[in-house]
Scaffold this motif. Structure first.
Motif, PDB file in Angstrom:
ATOM      1  N   HIS A   1       0.790  -1.207  -0.019  1.00 14.35           N
ATOM      2  CA  HIS A   1      -0.115   0.175  -0.041  1.00 14.35           C
ATOM      3  C   HIS A   1       0.733   1.321   0.057  1.00 14.35           C
ATOM      4  O   HIS A   1       0.263   2.395  -0.076  1.00 14.35           O
TER       5      HIS A   1
ATOM      6  N   ASP B   1      -6.679  -9.286   3.574  1.00 14.67           N
ATOM      7  CA  ASP B   1      -6.895  -8.130   2.448  1.00 14.67           C
ATOM      8  C   ASP B   1      -8.204  -7.375   3.085  1.00 14.67           C
ATOM      9  O   ASP B   1      -8.040  -6.155   3.143  1.00 14.67           O
TER      10      ASP B   1
ATOM     11  N   SER C   1      -6.603  -3.688   4.127  1.00 14.29           N
ATOM     12  CA  SER C   1      -6.676  -2.921   3.093  1.00 14.29           C
ATOM     13  C   SER C   1      -7.212  -1.360   3.538  1.00 14.29           C
ATOM     14  O   SER C   1      -6.822  -0.522   2.955  1.00 14.29           O
TER      15      SER C   1
ATOM     16  N   ALA D   1      -4.574   1.561   3.518  1.00 10.42           N
ATOM     17  CA  ALA D   1      -4.766   2.437   2.308  1.00 10.42           C
ATOM     18  C   ALA D   1      -5.072   3.666   2.978  1.00 10.42           C
ATOM     19  O   ALA D   1      -4.695   4.914   2.398  1.00 10.42           O
TER      20      ALA D   1
END
Length: 224
Positions: free
Chosen positions: A49, A198, A202, A206
């Protein structure tokens, strides 16, 4: 970028509540049992990321019962290669108190790993979660909540937010906080583990990467 270990001769990262060293990378330690499957997968999947972040966080991993200098499981390596990540330099290592002290956030694959970290270093309690727990507890954080610029500042905010949410939240079953161990399964078990990672990381990773790319208002004014 792939996860890298914190240099052994570097200064020890701060513990929440201690003064912060502003130019030291924010460091995340992933922990599982053998350091063969879950923690190296999470280490590398989190790191991707930050490919566009100049002062990217450092991600590293270890295992409660890990042997030294073993490559990660072939299924794990193959799945990372499939995403354009090269894990060939990765080698396993056992969890130590020094690794915990050199990390600002510690994420275990399961509750047993979280408990082992805190037993080894009780001072790490407020910055130790499971991977899925951290994703769940930070799900309410918005980009506007995070301090822009240095990843460390936003990382510390996320960690503190997770700790507050844990204290205010309701108990959930262990199955909701644990990554399933794919070691005895085939490739499908590893793919399922990757999906769990994930889904958990994520969001917060992120978000942290986006905050790191936002220029602080004062710095932007000076540049203009």
């Amino acid at each position: 970028m792939t996860g890298t270990a914190w240099p052994g001769n570097a200064a020890r990262p701060n513990v929440p509540g201690e003064p912060t060293e502003p130019h030291r990378p924010w460091t995340v330690l992933l922990v599982c049992t053998g350091n063969l499957c879950r923690s190296p997968l999470a280490e590398h999947l989190a790191a991707v990321h930050f490919s566009a972040v100049a002062a990217a966080p450092v991600f590293h991993s270890a295992g409660l019962l890990a042997k030294r200098a073993t490559p990660m499981h072939p299924h794990a390596a193959a799945l990372l290669h499939g995403r354009g990540v090269d894990p060939t330099a990765f080698r396993t290592r056992p969890l130590t108190e020094k690794l915990v002290d050199a990390s600002d956030l510690i994420l275990g694959a399961a509750r047993e790993h979280r408990s082992a970290v805190v037993a080894l270093a009780p001072r790490a309690l407020r910055r130790t979660f499971t991977v899925r727990e951290f994703g769940r507890l930070t799900s309410g954080v918005r980009l506007a909540d995070l301090p822009p610029g240095e990843p460390r500042l936003a990382g510390e905010y996320l960690t503190a937010a997770a700790w507050r949410a844990r204290g205010a939240g309701h108990a959930v079953p262990a199955s909701s906080d644990n990554l399933t161990d794919p070691l005895e399964g085939g490739r499908e078990a590893f793919e399922a583990c990757v999906r769990m990672i994930d889904e958990a990381l994520s969001g917060p990773m992120a978000l942290l990467a986006r905050a790191s790319l936002v220029q602080p208002a004062g710095r932007a004014s000076a540049a203009g």
